[in-house]
Scaffold this active site. Structure first.
Site, PDB file in Angstrom:
ATOM      1  N   ASP A 133      25.027  38.989  85.958  1.00  0.00           N
ATOM      2  CA  ASP A 133      26.191  38.119  86.109  1.00  0.00           C
ATOM      3  C   ASP A 133      27.211  38.589  85.057  1.00  0.00           C
ATOM      4  OD1 ASP A 133      27.681  35.724  86.805  1.00  0.00           O
ATOM      5  OD2 ASP A 133      26.981  34.892  84.910  1.00  0.00           O
ATOM      6  N   LEU A 134      28.479  38.229  85.216  1.00  0.00           N
ATOM      7  CA  LEU A 134      29.498  38.709  84.271  1.00  0.00           C
ATOM      8  C   LEU A 134      29.840  37.652  83.210  1.00  0.00           C
ATOM      9  CD1 LEU A 134      31.441  40.981  83.463  1.00  0.00           C
ATOM     10  CD2 LEU A 134      33.067  40.070  85.128  1.00  0.00           C
ATOM     11  N   ASP A 135      30.498  36.570  83.669  1.00  0.00           N
ATOM     12  CA  ASP A 135      30.941  35.536  82.726  1.00  0.00           C
ATOM     13  C   ASP A 135      29.733  34.797  82.149  1.00  0.00           C
ATOM     14  OD1 ASP A 135      32.310  33.543  81.352  1.00  0.00           O
ATOM     15  OD2 ASP A 135      32.587  32.311  83.147  1.00  0.00           O
ATOM     16  N   THR A 149      34.277  35.002  79.458  1.00  0.00           N
ATOM     17  CA  THR A 149      35.582  34.719  80.051  1.00  0.00           C
ATOM     18  C   THR A 149      35.766  33.224  80.315  1.00  0.00           C
ATOM     19  OG1 THR A 149      34.544  35.588  82.050  1.00  0.00           O
ATOM     20  CG2 THR A 149      36.260  36.931  81.065  1.00  0.00           C
ATOM     21  N   LYS A 181      31.113  26.713  85.404  1.00  0.00           N
ATOM     22  CA  LYS A 181      30.553  28.047  85.140  1.00  0.00           C
ATOM     23  C   LYS A 181      29.793  28.565  86.360  1.00  0.00           C
ATOM     24  CE  LYS A 181      30.575  27.831  80.163  1.00  0.00           C
ATOM     25  NZ  LYS A 181      29.841  27.823  78.907  1.00  0.00           N
ATOM     26  N   GLY A 182      30.145  29.764  86.782  1.00  0.00           N
ATOM     27  CA  GLY A 182      29.488  30.373  87.939  1.00  0.00           C
ATOM     28  C   GLY A 182      29.986  29.865  89.280  1.00  0.00           C
ATOM     29  N   ARG A 188      36.462  30.006  92.396  1.00  0.00           N
ATOM     30  CA  ARG A 188      37.797  29.495  92.063  1.00  0.00           C
ATOM     31  C   ARG A 188      38.165  28.283  92.931  1.00  0.00           C
ATOM     32  NH1 ARG A 188      42.198  33.922  92.771  1.00  0.00           N
ATOM     33  NH2 ARG A 188      40.518  35.065  91.762  1.00  0.00           N
ATOM     34  N   SER A 219      28.623  38.928  90.454  1.00  0.00           N
ATOM     35  CA  SER A 219      29.503  37.901  89.872  1.00  0.00           C
ATOM     36  C   SER A 219      30.296  37.178  90.947  1.00  0.00           C
ATOM     37  CB  SER A 219      30.477  38.583  88.897  1.00  0.00           C
ATOM     38  OG  SER A 219      31.533  37.726  88.554  1.00  0.00           O
ATOM     39  N   ALA A 220      30.615  35.907  90.670  1.00  0.00           N
ATOM     40  CA  ALA A 220      31.459  35.130  91.585  1.00  0.00           C
ATOM     41  C   ALA A 220      32.930  35.487  91.426  1.00  0.00           C
ATOM     42  CB  ALA A 220      31.271  33.636  91.316  1.00  0.00           C
ATOM     43  N   LYS A 224      26.919  31.398  95.078  1.00  0.00           N
ATOM     44  CA  LYS A 224      25.651  30.995  94.457  1.00  0.00           C
ATOM     45  C   LYS A 224      25.552  29.471  94.575  1.00  0.00           C
ATOM     46  CE  LYS A 224      26.545  34.575  90.993  1.00  0.00           C
ATOM     47  NZ  LYS A 224      26.936  34.862  89.598  1.00  0.00           N
ATOM     48  N   GLU A 231      21.392  35.739  84.275  1.00  0.00           N
ATOM     49  CA  GLU A 231      22.353  34.691  84.686  1.00  0.00           C
ATOM     50  C   GLU A 231      22.457  33.574  83.656  1.00  0.00           C
ATOM     51  OE1 GLU A 231      24.431  32.937  86.437  1.00  0.00           O
ATOM     52  OE2 GLU A 231      24.829  34.180  88.162  1.00  0.00           O
ATOM     53  N   ASP A 232      23.676  33.021  83.516  1.00  0.00           N
ATOM     54  CA  ASP A 232      23.856  31.881  82.604  1.00  0.00           C
ATOM     55  C   ASP A 232      24.032  30.561  83.347  1.00  0.00           C
ATOM     56  OD1 ASP A 232      26.470  32.573  83.543  1.00  0.00           O
ATOM     57  OD2 ASP A 232      27.306  31.351  81.923  1.00  0.00           O
TER      58      ASP A 232
HETATM   59  P1  B16 Z   1      37.738  34.169  89.541  1.00  0.00           P
HETATM   60  P2  B16 Z   1      30.469  34.668  87.002  1.00  0.00           P
HETATM   61  C1  B16 Z   1      32.528  33.033  87.543  1.00  0.00           C
HETATM   62  O1  B16 Z   1      32.033  34.218  86.959  1.00  0.00           O
HETATM   63  C2  B16 Z   1      32.950  32.062  86.468  1.00  0.00           C
HETATM   64  O2  B16 Z   1      31.831  31.647  85.711  1.00  0.00           O
HETATM   65  C3  B16 Z   1      33.599  30.851  87.092  1.00  0.00           C
HETATM   66  O3  B16 Z   1      34.020  29.945  86.090  1.00  0.00           O
HETATM   67  C4  B16 Z   1      34.786  31.310  87.940  1.00  0.00           C
HETATM   68  O4  B16 Z   1      35.422  30.203  88.583  1.00  0.00           O
HETATM   69  C5  B16 Z   1      34.306  32.324  88.979  1.00  0.00           C
HETATM   70  O5  B16 Z   1      33.672  33.425  88.323  1.00  0.00           O
HETATM   71  C6  B16 Z   1      35.436  32.858  89.840  1.00  0.00           C
HETATM   72  O6  B16 Z   1      36.309  33.617  89.037  1.00  0.00           O
HETATM   73  O7  B16 Z   1      38.693  33.030  89.592  1.00  0.00           O
HETATM   74  O8  B16 Z   1      38.060  35.225  88.535  1.00  0.00           O
HETATM   75  O9  B16 Z   1      37.502  34.767  90.924  1.00  0.00           O
HETATM   76  O10 B16 Z   1      29.753  33.808  86.021  1.00  0.00           O
HETATM   77  O11 B16 Z   1      29.954  34.525  88.421  1.00  0.00           O
HETATM   78  O12 B16 Z   1      30.551  36.120  86.565  1.00  0.00           O
HETATM   79 MG    MG Z   2      28.100  33.313  84.673  1.00  0.00          MG
END
Ligand code: B16
Ligand code: MG
Length: 216
Positions: free
Chosen positions: A10-12, A18, A46-47, A50, A115-116, A146, A170-171
């Protein structure tokens, strides 16, 4: 010895933090609509995608918007967010992440992102990690969020490794559930109270070793 042949990250919250930028941008949006939300409520984002994040935030503020208005708001938030992440630096990589990626590479393991986020490529480029990844599966490539396992199954497929030989880092609870649903091993990054379903829970990738990987 197990047969782990690929690591999917996972990224964030795992590679970079982020979440702090997401929080600032969402808070600015909520404030522009005349309300606020707490850091505790922010944890629930988180995760989460958008679109779903915006729905949750509007719900907390008791604000109703049409679909067209929601599209405008999500775009506005993303502009503020992208403005912030465009200044990210390699020193924002979370402790131990780069070292563990190097160890994975030396061990000949495949490396994928799951990542999402739709901004994952920009983030990886800014922090200088894009070349570590054999496959990048993010919010631009999946249709189901997810805890659906789609993002991780696509990651496994992209690197040519069966799900049972992959481990997901994953967090978010939804991410751990997604990886389990996909038949993968799981390492939770965060607190055991929250991520107790994972095979192993660590406070960060700085605690991860090849020995722990072999014991999964
Ligand atoms: P974006 P992950 C997720 O990242 C974030 O944790 C989540 O807060 C965010 O809304 C989502 O990505 C979408 O991000 O707006 O940049 O498309 O934890 O899945 O890496
Ligand atoms: Mg995450």
């Amino acid at each position: 010895m197990n047969t782990i042949k690929a690591c999917i990250f996972d990224l964030d919250g795992v590679i970079v933090d982020t979440a702090v930028y997401h929080y600032k941008a969402w808070k600015r949006l909520a404030n522009s609509l005349g309300f606020d939300f707490t850091a505790h409520e922010n944890e629930q984002l988180k995760g989460v995608s958008r679109v779903r994040s915006l729905q949750l935030i509007l719900g907390w503020g008791g604000v109703v918007k049409t679909q067209a208005e929601q599209d405008v708001l999500a775009t506005q938030k993303n502009e503020w967010y992208v403005d912030m992440i465009s200044h990210m630096q390699p020193n924002e990589i979370l402790p131990g992440a780069k070292k563990f990626l190097d160890q994975c590479r030396s061990a000949g393991l495949k490396i994928a992102l799951g990542s999402a986020s739709k901004n994952s490529m920009m983030i990886l480029e800014k922090v200088g990690l894009v070349n570590y990844f054999d496959a990048i599966i993010d919010g631009n490539k999946v249709s189901k969020a997810k805890p659906d396992p789609e993002v991780f199954l696509k990651g496994a497929e992209a690197v040519g490794i069966p799900p049972g030989e992959c481990v997901v880092f994953e967090d978010a609870i939804a991410g751990i559930e997604a990886a389990i649903a996909g038949g993968m091993k799981t390492v939770g990054i965060g607190s055991p109270e929250v991520l107790g379903d994972a095979d192993l829970v660590l406070s960060g990738l700085s605690e991860m070793t090849m020995k722990k990987l072999a014991q999964l």
